[in-house]
Design a protein around this motif. Structure first.
Motif, PDB file in Angstrom:
ATOM      1  N   TYR A   1      41.178  57.330  55.227  1.00  0.00           N
ATOM      2  CA  TYR A   1      42.132  56.435  55.891  1.00  0.00           C
ATOM      3  C   TYR A   1      43.390  56.269  55.046  1.00  0.00           C
ATOM      4  CZ  TYR A   1      40.708  52.417  52.905  1.00  0.00           C
ATOM      5  OH  TYR A   1      40.467  51.568  51.854  1.00  0.00           O
TER       6      TYR A   1
ATOM      7  N   ALA B   1      46.613  53.682  54.086  1.00  0.00           N
ATOM      8  CA  ALA B   1      46.932  52.253  54.032  1.00  0.00           C
ATOM      9  C   ALA B   1      48.407  52.053  53.697  1.00  0.00           C
ATOM     10  CB  ALA B   1      46.068  51.555  52.988  1.00  0.00           C
TER      11      ALA B   1
ATOM     12  N   LEU C   1      42.679  49.398  46.859  1.00  0.00           N
ATOM     13  CA  LEU C   1      42.696  50.490  47.830  1.00  0.00           C
ATOM     14  C   LEU C   1      42.771  51.844  47.138  1.00  0.00           C
ATOM     15  CD1 LEU C   1      45.071  48.841  50.436  1.00  0.00           C
ATOM     16  CD2 LEU C   1      42.630  49.323  50.764  1.00  0.00           C
TER      17      LEU C   1
ATOM     18  N   CYS D   1      39.831  56.009  50.811  1.00  0.00           N
ATOM     19  CA  CYS D   1      41.257  55.851  51.068  1.00  0.00           C
ATOM     20  C   CYS D   1      42.009  57.072  50.555  1.00  0.00           C
ATOM     21  CB  CYS D   1      41.780  54.585  50.401  1.00  0.00           C
ATOM     22  SG  CYS D   1      43.526  54.257  50.738  1.00  0.00           S
TER      23      CYS D   1
ATOM     24  N   VAL E   1      47.880  55.302  49.699  1.00  0.00           N
ATOM     25  CA  VAL E   1      48.401  53.939  49.800  1.00  0.00           C
ATOM     26  C   VAL E   1      49.923  53.992  49.702  1.00  0.00           C
ATOM     27  CG1 VAL E   1      48.381  51.601  48.872  1.00  0.00           C
ATOM     28  CG2 VAL E   1      46.319  53.021  48.697  1.00  0.00           C
TER      29      VAL E   1
ATOM     30  N   TYR F   1      48.801  54.834  60.223  1.00  0.00           N
ATOM     31  CA  TYR F   1      48.040  54.174  59.172  1.00  0.00           C
ATOM     32  C   TYR F   1      46.832  53.503  59.810  1.00  0.00           C
ATOM     33  CZ  TYR F   1      52.432  54.671  56.612  1.00  0.00           C
ATOM     34  OH  TYR F   1      53.565  55.173  56.033  1.00  0.00           O
TER      35      TYR F   1
ATOM     36  N   LEU G   1      45.259  51.087  58.126  1.00  0.00           N
ATOM     37  CA  LEU G   1      45.298  49.719  57.601  1.00  0.00           C
ATOM     38  C   LEU G   1      46.730  49.383  57.211  1.00  0.00           C
ATOM     39  CD1 LEU G   1      43.785  47.144  56.579  1.00  0.00           C
ATOM     40  CD2 LEU G   1      43.581  48.302  54.356  1.00  0.00           C
TER      41      LEU G   1
END
Length: 236
Positions: free
Chosen positions: A14, A16, A33, A39, A42, A74, A76
């Motif tokens: 994912y 973020a 994160l 993740c 970021v 994104y 998150l």
């Protein structure tokens, strides 16, 4: 040895985005994160980032979103910026201290800027993703027992209405999206330092861990609601 922090609701790899990444909680979010093996990336945004996002400059919000559209979606998005005091701005103890300039400055950072973040960044959020904005328990009208702090309380109450209203719209168009209003509690930071209760403040990394864990537990049915860091649902 502590196991690494890990969010489970956002899938593997994912992405973020943290807005207000240079603040106490924002930087703690980024640190956690970046430790999460799930993740992939970021993105940190703030007044000094590239691109720049300044809540007091509306054009910078739209411009930053436009520039980041190519790396969306994104899974998150976290909004961790806010204003309680600075220079000549202090929380009011009485209605006799209400000033137009203070109201305008605090509403710009706590309500108007975040409302434009909703407008420009929700399109960059994965339809199954989560967006959380930091509000404050003192913005709860139902929980207001002490009075005072007129501008800050009102700006956070208005922010909560923006979040609730956007969540209702999202429920019709993107029903798996989570849009949340979160109270982080009192955290060791420049924002809380001068005030009563600062001695009981928690480290930012603890607050960030609690908030991310809460987001991970909440589902689409919780979208549009107001929660404290410990999972307590707060009254509007």
């Amino acid at each position: 040895m502590n196991s690494p922090f890990k969010m489970n609701s956002l899938g593997e790899g994912y992405r973020a985005l943290v807005i207000g990444a240079s603040g106490a909680i924002g930087s703690a979010f980024c640190e956690l994160l970046n430790q999460d093996p799930s993740c992939a990336y970021v993105r940190e945004l703030g007044r000094n980032s590239v691109p720049c996002l300044d809540l007091e400059e509306a054009d910078s919000i739209a411009s930053a979103a436009s520039e980041l559209a190519q790396e969306a979606p994104y899974q998150l998005i976290l909004h961790a910026a806010g204003l309680l005091h600075r220079d000549e701005i202090k929380p009011e103890k009485s209605y006799s201290a209400i000033e137009a300039d203070t109201l305008q400055a605090i509403f710009q950072v706590n309500t108007i800027g975040p409302a434009l973040v909703l407008r420009h960044f929700l399109p960059l959020l994965d339809p199954r993703g989560a967006m959380a904005m930091l509000s404050a328990k003192v913005g709860s009208i139902g929980d207001n027992r002490l009075g005072g702090w007129y501008a800050y309380r009102a700006s956070k109450a208005a922010l909560n209405m923006m979040i609730k209203t956007a969540a209702i719209e999202l429920a019709r168009t993107r029903p798996q999206t989570r849009l949340l209003s979160l109270h982080p509690g009192t955290v060791i930071s420049g924002l809380s330092h001068p005030f009563r209760g600062a001695s009981e403040a928690r480290p930012a990394n603890i607050a960030a861990h609690e908030l991310l864990s809460l987001i991970d537990r909440l589902g689409p049915a919780d979208s549009g609601n107001f929660f404290a860091y410990n999972g307590e649902r707060l009254p509007w």
